[in-house]
Motif scaffolding. Structure first.
Motif, mmCIF file in Angstrom:
data_model
loop_
_atom_site.group_PDB
_atom_site.id
_atom_site.type_symbol
_atom_site.label_atom_id
_atom_site.label_comp_id
_atom_site.label_asym_id
_atom_site.label_seq_id
_atom_site.Cartn_x
_atom_site.Cartn_y
_atom_site.Cartn_z
ATOM 1 N N THR A 72 0.173 -2.460 -7.524
ATOM 2 C CA THR A 72 -1.000 -2.614 -6.684
ATOM 3 C C THR A 72 -1.845 -1.360 -6.769
ATOM 4 O O THR A 72 -1.339 -0.271 -7.083
ATOM 5 N N LYS A 84 3.221 2.201 -10.063
ATOM 6 C CA LYS A 84 3.141 2.560 -8.653
ATOM 7 C C LYS A 84 2.019 3.553 -8.475
ATOM 8 O O LYS A 84 1.942 4.550 -9.202
ATOM 9 N N THR A 142 -8.529 -3.107 -9.977
ATOM 10 C CA THR A 142 -8.061 -3.446 -8.631
ATOM 11 C C THR A 142 -7.779 -4.928 -8.487
ATOM 12 O O THR A 142 -6.882 -5.330 -7.739
ATOM 13 N N GLN A 143 -8.529 -5.772 -9.183
ATOM 14 C CA GLN A 143 -8.341 -7.213 -9.062
ATOM 15 C C GLN A 143 -7.209 -7.734 -9.937
ATOM 16 O O GLN A 143 -6.649 -8.799 -9.665
ATOM 17 N N PRO A 181 -4.184 -5.623 -11.280
ATOM 18 C CA PRO A 181 -3.543 -4.314 -11.492
ATOM 19 C C PRO A 181 -2.254 -4.359 -12.294
ATOM 20 O O PRO A 181 -1.559 -3.347 -12.381
ATOM 21 N N THR A 226 -4.977 0.673 -4.587
ATOM 22 C CA THR A 226 -5.841 0.823 -3.413
ATOM 23 C C THR A 226 -6.961 1.778 -3.762
ATOM 24 O O THR A 226 -6.712 2.862 -4.307
#
Length: 468
Positions: A461, A180, A454-455, A457, A463
């Motif tokens: 997720t 997370k 990021t692509q 993860p 950001t």
């Protein structure tokens, strides 16, 4: 235990991979070993070139603490964007490949998670021995998260830390563990809680320089609280750390011992780095970005000019050299360098800053001058003496930046000071007839996540924390 073995096989033996290891092995192969004893798990901590490396190249380039040649800047647009302070460059697009700063940090976290999960149930160890290793892994995990949050997220500001995102938090060694992307406040709370858990079990003396001691725990507490602008707690833990180890290395003695080599004009014969595993200033040792070269970085002329006249530490490490059209200061030490751990000089200077912040200017300068007396040659040395808080703090910041060059700390300090808004850090330089500026409020002070993260993860997720 089967899950543990699968994780070790996938993460530690093969390195970070995006492939699933779910069905990699159901049974231990012949001739292989499942970790069960404390010594088995302790060996993971000793894997220093995987788990004890702190790579912060982007921060070092942005600070211009490493000299990059024109050829390097031409061939690597990302390096150029940071080094030349290019506000228009899209560093997210330029980070198309995986990045050591990110992946090696999480490789270490995976290892430390593995130790934390299993140390207390290992065999051939007393409960006290189990607790020591568990605590040391907690400190190292916290250190990795501190490095990540101060590289890929904005600096800590109490009013916004609860809403701004930091980095993915992973607390399990399982390859499918969820992650997370927590807030900056949540991550700092996690770091402080790891330290709180660890402190009661850290030994005063550890088996190697890689294993954090009680002094290392206190020193890291001080570093974290300083980054949070909590000067009272930072000072408290600085004093506790210095009670464990307050040694400063005699750089004047080193220079005098090696003067016959160092002072030869146009000679770049190296001398041996004292900043290795046995450096008297070590609380805990970790490699920096160039651990594999057994050398350090060349530095730009403009950066060299920010050292004090007569700084024996500087004179022992770099010498001006011109190659073709390019002039820089060539490194002249070889060996190992504690660029990723914690040393006493950092804690002395944290203490000095905290005292100055509290208005205890003379006490702060006494601490600062204690450091300087081991660095500045007698012919050049004068006590820094002032009653002005700003003058005192700027002298402390200057010394700290020079002492901790090629580490994350000057970058982290600059971000902290810029967010505070009183002692802002900015840089200006001239190159090829053009003037370049790194503004104190530039977005360049936060590094973007690599595209690989990021692509893909994992089980979570990510950001981006910066626009470009």
């Amino acid at each position: 235990m089967k899950n543990i073995y699968k994780n070790v096989a996938c993460i530690l033996a093969l390195g970070l991979t995006l492939a699933s290891c779910d069905n990699y092995l159901d049974d231990v192969p012949k001739g292989s070993k499942v970790p069960t004893t404390l010594a088995d798990y302790e060996a993971f901590l000793r894997d220093e070139y995987t788990n004890q490396v702190v790579n912060v190249d982007g921060a070092i380039y942005l600070m211009n603490d490493q000299f990059l040649t024109a050829a390097t800047l031409s061939n690597n647009r990302l390096f150029n964007a940071n080094y030349m302070w290019d506000e228009n460059a899209n560093r997210i697009d330029l980070k198309q490949s995986d990045e050591t700063a990110y992946y090696r940090s999480y490789a270490g976290i995976s290892t430390f998670n593995l130790i934390i999960e299993n140390a207390l149930t290992t065999t051939r160890a007393t409960e006290q021995e189990q607790r020591v290793l568990w605590a040391q892994a907690k400190v190292l995990r916290a250190m990795n998260y501190f490095n990540l949050v101060n590289f890929y997220a904005d600096t800590y500001v109490a009013s916004t830390a609860g809403t701004k995102l930091s980095v993915p938090l992973i607390t399990s060694a399982n390859i499918n563990a969820p992650s997370k992307q927590v807030t900056i406040q949540e991550l700092y709370d996690f770091i402080l809680n790891d330290l709180k858990d660890a402190i009661p079990y850290l030994p005063k003396v550890s088996q190697t320089a890689l294993h954090p001691t009680l002094g290392a725990g206190y020193a890291f507490y001080s570093r974290v609280y300083l980054q949070m602008n909590n000067y009272t707690e930072a000072l408290k833990y600085a004093d506790l750390a210095l009670a464990e180890n307050n040694k400063l290395y005699d750089w004047i003695g080193y220079y005098n011992t090696n003067k016959a080599i160092i002072d030869v004009p146009n000679s770049y014969t190296t001398t041996v780095s004292p900043m290795g595993y046995t450096y008297v200033e070590n609380y805990t040792y970790r490699h920096g970005s160039i651990y594999y070269l057994a050398a350090e970085f060349d530095i730009p002329v403009e950066r060299a000019q920010r050292f004090e006249t007569g700084d024996a530490r500087f004179l022992s490490r770099w010498k001006i050299r011109t190659v073709g059209a390019e002039t820089s200061y060539r490194r002249t030490l070889t060996g190992m360098f504690n660029f990723g751990g914690i040393t006493t000089v950092e804690i002395y200077l944290i203490k000095a800053e905290c005292l100055a912040r509290a208005g205890q200017i003379s006490d702060a300068l006494a601490v600062l001058n204690t450091v300087r007396k081991t660095r500045i040659l007698p012919a050049s040395y004068q006590d820094i003496s002032t009653s002005d808080k700003t003058t005192a703090l700027n002298a402390i910041f200057k010394t700290k930046n020079n002492e901790l060059i090629n580490t994350l700390i000057p970058f982290a300090d600059a971000r902290r000071l810029n967010a505070e808004g009183v002692y802002k850090v900015s840089f200006t330089k001239t190159a090829n007839g053009n003037t370049y500026t790194l503004k104190s409020d530039s977005h360049l002070w936060t590094m973007p996540f690599p595209q690989g993260a990021t692509q893909n993860p994992g089980n979570g997720t990510i950001t981006q924390n910066v626009a470009k």
